[in-house]
Enzyme design. Structure first.
Site, PDB file in Angstrom:
ATOM      1  N   ASP A 198      -2.847   5.808   6.891  1.00  0.00           N
ATOM      2  CA  ASP A 198      -3.019   7.186   7.544  1.00  0.00           C
ATOM      3  C   ASP A 198      -3.855   6.792   8.760  1.00  0.00           C
ATOM      4  O   ASP A 198      -3.411   6.404   9.631  1.00  0.00           O
ATOM      5  CB  ASP A 198      -3.912   7.828   6.358  1.00  0.00           C
ATOM      6  CG  ASP A 198      -4.336   9.263   6.904  1.00  0.00           C
ATOM      7  OD1 ASP A 198      -3.749   9.901   7.508  1.00  0.00           O
ATOM      8  OD2 ASP A 198      -5.009   9.917   6.430  1.00  0.00           O
ATOM      9  N   GLU A 231       0.726  -1.106  -0.038  1.00  0.00           N
ATOM     10  CA  GLU A 231       0.081  -0.136  -0.187  1.00  0.00           C
ATOM     11  C   GLU A 231       0.916   1.212   0.241  1.00  0.00           C
ATOM     12  O   GLU A 231       2.074   1.130   0.540  1.00  0.00           O
ATOM     13  CB  GLU A 231      -0.912  -0.151   1.090  1.00  0.00           C
ATOM     14  CG  GLU A 231      -1.868   0.987   1.325  1.00  0.00           C
ATOM     15  CD  GLU A 231      -2.843   1.623   0.320  1.00  0.00           C
ATOM     16  OE1 GLU A 231      -2.397   1.607  -0.711  1.00  0.00           O
ATOM     17  OE2 GLU A 231      -4.075   1.742   0.620  1.00  0.00           O
ATOM     18  N   ASP A 232       0.318   2.303  -0.500  1.00  0.00           N
ATOM     19  CA  ASP A 232       1.245   3.727  -0.599  1.00  0.00           C
ATOM     20  C   ASP A 232       1.387   4.206   0.805  1.00  0.00           C
ATOM     21  O   ASP A 232       2.416   4.588   1.084  1.00  0.00           O
ATOM     22  CB  ASP A 232       0.664   4.477  -1.792  1.00  0.00           C
ATOM     23  CG  ASP A 232      -0.921   4.807  -1.439  1.00  0.00           C
ATOM     24  OD1 ASP A 232      -1.690   4.335  -0.344  1.00  0.00           O
ATOM     25  OD2 ASP A 232      -1.556   5.431  -2.264  1.00  0.00           O
TER      26      ASP A 232
HETATM   27  P1  IMP Z   1      -6.514   5.373   5.701  1.00  0.00           P
HETATM   28  O1  IMP Z   1      -5.284   4.642   6.485  1.00  0.00           O
HETATM   29  O2  IMP Z   1      -7.709   4.427   5.550  1.00  0.00           O
HETATM   30  O3  IMP Z   1      -6.967   6.579   6.426  1.00  0.00           O
HETATM   31  O4  IMP Z   1      -6.315   5.922   4.199  1.00  0.00           O
HETATM   32  C1  IMP Z   1      -5.209   5.877   3.514  1.00  0.00           C
HETATM   33  C2  IMP Z   1      -5.434   6.332   2.168  1.00  0.00           C
HETATM   34  O5  IMP Z   1      -5.854   7.846   2.261  1.00  0.00           O
HETATM   35  C3  IMP Z   1      -4.287   6.307   1.047  1.00  0.00           C
HETATM   36  O6  IMP Z   1      -4.479   5.057   0.477  1.00  0.00           O
HETATM   37  C4  IMP Z   1      -4.411   7.396   0.329  1.00  0.00           C
HETATM   38  O7  IMP Z   1      -5.165   7.124  -0.737  1.00  0.00           O
HETATM   39  C5  IMP Z   1      -5.120   8.388   1.201  1.00  0.00           C
HETATM   40  N1  IMP Z   1      -4.080   9.610   1.743  1.00  0.00           N
HETATM   41  C6  IMP Z   1      -3.733   9.839   3.050  1.00  0.00           C
HETATM   42  N2  IMP Z   1      -3.051  10.665   3.252  1.00  0.00           N
HETATM   43  C7  IMP Z   1      -2.498  10.897   2.055  1.00  0.00           C
HETATM   44  C8  IMP Z   1      -1.557  12.043   1.626  1.00  0.00           C
HETATM   45  O8  IMP Z   1      -0.911  12.708   2.020  1.00  0.00           O
HETATM   46  N3  IMP Z   1      -1.545  12.319   0.281  1.00  0.00           N
HETATM   47  C9  IMP Z   1      -2.088  11.618  -0.635  1.00  0.00           C
HETATM   48  N4  IMP Z   1      -3.217  10.593  -0.360  1.00  0.00           N
HETATM   49  C10 IMP Z   1      -3.239  10.010   0.956  1.00  0.00           C
HETATM   50 MG    MG Z   2      -4.797   4.691  -1.756  1.00  0.00          MG
END
Ligand code: IMP
Ligand code: MG
Length: 175
Positions: free
Chosen positions: A103, A99-100
């Site tokens: 968050d 995963e990228d």
């Molecule tokens: P979470 O961990 O479910 O909150 O979501 C992660 C997703 O939020 C990632 O896969 C990204 O698509 C998006 N995301 C969170 N932070 C960033 C950022 O700083 N830049 C771009 N996308 C982000």
């Molecule tokens: Mg994403």
């Protein structure tokens, strides 16, 4: 659309990113010691990281792509839906989710729980970036390239309104 490019500051250069991915690739190779591995890349952002990571690995891999998204709006809510599912069974296989960014962690928590129901032999997670300060879900990440501050990042897969994913570096916007 707002033009971000002149406001962007460099967080990690292309060279720093590639060097760090090489280190992580070597750690992953050691951990799997010649076993086979299914890589599940999470569309769209993780594609860039996935390609560079697997090219630096010696482990025999199969590549799967999944796409998930939050139910409503852009904020991560925990209501996740699968937009693209696996093509092949992962039962009895070693699986690594790539995963990228993590968050809140809701996306990966959902994916991990879903994939666990498919009975893989093992299930681990690799992320390019970890925004630890924003974590809501309790989840263990096995491989992290960069722990980052709570800044909005773009480039190298990270988008702002679907743009800028193809920058070779990771930039951030000053809050
Ligand atoms: P979470 O961990 O479910 O909150 O979501 C992660 C997703 O939020 C990632 O896969 C990204 O698509 C998006 N995301 C969170 N932070 C960033 C950022 O700083 N830049 C771009 N996308 C982000
Ligand atoms: Mg994403």
């Amino acid at each position: 659309m707002e033009n971000l490019e002149n406001k962007l500051k460099v967080m990690y250069t292309e060279e720093t990113i590639q060097n760090r991915i090489k280190e992580v690739a070597e750690i992953i190779d050691k951990d799997y010691k010649g076993e086979e591995l299914v890589i599940i890349s999470v569309l769209k952002g993780a594609v860039f990281f996935t390609v560079d990571l697997v090219k630096k690995m010696k482990t025999q891999i199969e590549l799967e792509l999944m796409q998930v998204s939050s139910y409503k709006g852009t904020q991560s809510t925990g209501n996740i839906i699968v937009k693209k599912d696996l093509d092949s069974s992962i039962e009895g296989k070693n699986v690594l989710i790539v995963e990228d960014i993590i968050d809140t962690g809701y996306t990966l928590k959902y994916l991990q729980e879903y994939l666990q129901t498919l009975n893989p032999k093992s299930l681990k997670i690799a992320v390019l970036a970890d925004k630890k300060a924003r974590r809501k879900a309790d989840i263990k990440i096995d491989y992290t390239c960069f722990e980052i501050e709570d800044k909005f990042i773009v480039g190298y897969g990270f988008d702002f309104d679907e743009k800028y994913r193809n920058l070779p570096y990771i930039g951030y916007v000053e809050n």
